[in-house]
Scaffold this motif. Sequence first.
Motif, PDB file in Angstrom:
ATOM      1  N   ARG A   1       0.951  -1.101   0.044  1.00 29.97           N
ATOM      2  CA  ARG A   1      -0.105   0.168   0.047  1.00 29.97           C
ATOM      3  C   ARG A   1       0.876   1.172   0.119  1.00 29.97           C
ATOM      4  NH1 ARG A   1      -3.940  -3.227   2.546  1.00 29.97           N
ATOM      5  NH2 ARG A   1      -2.796  -3.147   4.553  1.00 29.97           N
TER       6      ARG A   1
ATOM      7  N   ARG B   1     -10.788  -6.125  -6.485  1.00 37.48           N
ATOM      8  CA  ARG B   1     -10.705  -5.908  -5.145  1.00 37.48           C
ATOM      9  C   ARG B   1      -9.783  -5.769  -4.655  1.00 37.48           C
ATOM     10  NH1 ARG B   1     -14.171  -9.811  -4.057  1.00 37.48           N
ATOM     11  NH2 ARG B   1     -12.671 -11.417  -3.730  1.00 37.48           N
ATOM     12  N   ARG B   2      -8.719  -6.662  -4.852  1.00 37.29           N
ATOM     13  CA  ARG B   2      -7.165  -6.360  -4.404  1.00 37.29           C
ATOM     14  C   ARG B   2      -6.557  -5.071  -4.968  1.00 37.29           C
ATOM     15  NH1 ARG B   2      -7.594 -11.538  -4.442  1.00 37.29           N
ATOM     16  NH2 ARG B   2      -6.842 -12.668  -2.398  1.00 37.29           N
TER      17      ARG B   2
ATOM     18  N   LYS C   1      -8.045  -2.453  -2.386  1.00 40.78           N
ATOM     19  CA  LYS C   1      -7.300  -2.520  -1.242  1.00 40.78           C
ATOM     20  C   LYS C   1      -5.693  -2.198  -1.194  1.00 40.78           C
ATOM     21  CE  LYS C   1     -10.133  -6.407   0.637  1.00 40.78           C
ATOM     22  NZ  LYS C   1     -10.318  -7.927   1.201  1.00 40.78           N
TER      23      LYS C   1
END
Length: 167
Positions: free
Chosen positions: A79, A108-109, A112
């Motif tokens: 991230r 989705r990843r 995130k």
Amino acid sequence: MKPKRVLVAYGSRAGATAGIAEEIGQTLRDDGFDAVVLPADTVTDVSAYDGVVLGGALCAGHWTGKTRRCARRNAEQLRHRPLRLFSSGPVDTSVYEHDIPPVRGVARRMRKLGAREHTTFGGAATADTSEPVARHMINRGKCGDFRNPERIRAWAHHIGTELGATP
């Protein structure tokens, strides 16, 4: 000035995704980066890298487990650095006809992990492929190598250009 370090990690089932990762890594090295290419299941720490490319083979609409586990294991560090994702798998010409969005789990990843982008490359299932799902496809007459080295290199150059401009 030391070249930026880029990790290219991949989860491959039958070797096609590994080949794509190697092509990305070599292109980044040619562009002056210190690019390291590793299987996703061996990656336990990405803190030493200025950018990460994470790719996975698609099977039945999902990334290989090795790639999913790598993303989970390194989520916090991923991230906080430039991250790009790729998938490989369509064993047909669809990737040349239109952009293929990431499958639901990969999308989705992306959210995130804050990935900057995703692309899908063609896969390969050839006579020398021993992976069971690929063998089944070959037996049904769905085979060939649909990886496009020029497209892979163009995407890697694009990544290099963006990483080079990032302080």
